[in-house]
Design a protein around this motif. Structure first.
Motif, mmCIF file in Angstrom:
data_model
loop_
_atom_site.group_PDB
_atom_site.id
_atom_site.type_symbol
_atom_site.label_atom_id
_atom_site.label_comp_id
_atom_site.label_asym_id
_atom_site.label_seq_id
_atom_site.Cartn_x
_atom_site.Cartn_y
_atom_site.Cartn_z
ATOM 1 N N LYS A 46 48.105 31.172 48.542
ATOM 2 C CA LYS A 46 47.459 32.219 47.738
ATOM 3 C C LYS A 46 46.802 31.629 46.495
ATOM 4 C CE LYS A 46 50.332 36.061 49.286
ATOM 5 N NZ LYS A 46 51.372 37.013 48.950
ATOM 6 N N VAL A 47 47.465 30.666 45.872
ATOM 7 C CA VAL A 47 46.904 30.002 44.694
ATOM 8 C C VAL A 47 45.626 29.262 45.078
ATOM 9 C CG1 VAL A 47 47.284 28.126 43.036
ATOM 10 C CG2 VAL A 47 49.075 29.813 43.430
ATOM 11 N N ALA A 79 43.603 29.896 47.539
ATOM 12 C CA ALA A 79 42.557 30.885 47.828
ATOM 13 C C ALA A 79 41.978 31.451 46.528
ATOM 14 C CB ALA A 79 43.122 32.006 48.689
ATOM 15 N N LYS A 80 42.821 31.717 45.550
ATOM 16 C CA LYS A 80 42.364 32.263 44.269
ATOM 17 C C LYS A 80 41.507 31.247 43.518
ATOM 18 C CE LYS A 80 42.316 35.655 41.372
ATOM 19 N NZ LYS A 80 41.613 36.872 41.701
ATOM 20 N N VAL A 81 41.912 29.993 43.545
ATOM 21 C CA VAL A 81 41.149 28.946 42.874
ATOM 22 C C VAL A 81 39.781 28.793 43.531
ATOM 23 C CG1 VAL A 81 41.044 26.463 42.429
ATOM 24 C CG2 VAL A 81 43.157 27.709 42.003
ATOM 25 N N LYS A 82 39.758 28.827 44.857
ATOM 26 C CA LYS A 82 38.495 28.731 45.606
ATOM 27 C C LYS A 82 37.584 29.906 45.250
ATOM 28 C CE LYS A 82 36.077 27.313 49.385
ATOM 29 N NZ LYS A 82 35.453 26.058 49.536
ATOM 30 N N GLU A 83 38.176 31.095 45.128
ATOM 31 C CA GLU A 83 37.419 32.295 44.775
ATOM 32 C C GLU A 83 36.851 32.192 43.356
ATOM 33 O OE1 GLU A 83 38.660 36.758 43.528
ATOM 34 O OE2 GLU A 83 39.516 36.049 45.422
ATOM 35 N N LEU A 84 37.650 31.689 42.412
ATOM 36 C CA LEU A 84 37.232 31.606 41.014
ATOM 37 C C LEU A 84 36.205 30.506 40.752
ATOM 38 C CD1 LEU A 84 40.652 32.049 39.172
ATOM 39 C CD2 LEU A 84 38.774 33.688 39.251
ATOM 40 N N LEU A 109 48.576 29.209 35.548
ATOM 41 C CA LEU A 109 47.625 28.493 36.403
ATOM 42 C C LEU A 109 46.590 27.830 35.518
ATOM 43 C CD1 LEU A 109 46.340 27.839 39.179
ATOM 44 C CD2 LEU A 109 45.165 30.036 39.024
ATOM 45 N N TYR A 146 45.154 30.609 33.140
ATOM 46 C CA TYR A 146 45.580 31.993 33.329
ATOM 47 C C TYR A 146 47.086 32.021 33.164
ATOM 48 C CZ TYR A 146 46.416 36.546 35.405
ATOM 49 O OH TYR A 146 46.819 37.831 35.607
#
Length: 178
Positions: free
Chosen positions: A124-125, A127-132, A153, A160
């Motif tokens: 999940k981390v 995926a979130k980093v890739k999204e950001l 993070l 964050y």
């Protein structure tokens, strides 16, 4: 400040040479090993910084510790010794790792939690980093029980903070202002 600039120059030179020799990944692994060894060994860190220890002794220790290092890494150590800049070795290793990750288009996401990360949470981390950021990332997990819960993070310049201790501190500031 000039020490960090010098470290970046050495790191760029080694990265350029390693890329030409198609050994950039191997040198990156060496640089990570060097950073880890220096971080874990107070004796090694003190020896590298000491002006009393002869450079020949430092070279002998480093050759023994990093005996399976790539030729480019060994040449870097020799160059730092001949230029009397061996104290920069840790900074050069960190700069090289950063430059290599930039070249590959990846980055390191540092996640600080109170308990070890599960594989599901790690995904999940990522995926979130890739999204950001739009870039792939490598997750570096740090366990710090003082944050009580949640996570912090850090990716490049972005941080964050979703830790329980941060939320408690915000509440404390809010109550002291009222």
């Amino acid at each position: 400040m000039s020490g960090s600039r010098a470290a970046i120059r050495y790191a760029k030179a080694v990265l350029s040479l390693a890329t030409d020799q198609k050994s950039a990944e191997a040198v990156s692994n060496d640089m990570k090993a060097i950073s880890n060894a220096i971080a874990q060994s107070e004796d090694l860190r003190q020896m590298l910084q000491s002006p009393v220890v002869r450079f020949s002794d430092k070279k002998a220790v480093l050759t023994q510790v990093f005996n399976e290092a790539n030729v480019a890494t060994t040449n870097l150590i020799d160059t730092l010794i001949s230029n009397k800049r061996l104290a920069l070795l840790n900074d050069v290793a960190a700069s090289y790792t950063q430059l290599y990750d930039q070249m590959r288009g990846t980055q390191v996401a540092t996640v600080t939690t109170a308990v070890p990360l599960t594989d599901d949470l790690k995904e999940k981390v990522l995926a979130k980093v890739k999204e950001l950021t739009g870039k792939d990332a490598e997750v570096k997990s740090i366990i710090d029980e003082s944050i009580l819960g949640g996570f912090v993070l850090r990716v490049g310049d972005i941080q964050y903070n979703a830790s329980i201790s941060n939320k408690l501190n915000k509440l404390k500031r809010e109550f002291t202002l009222n």
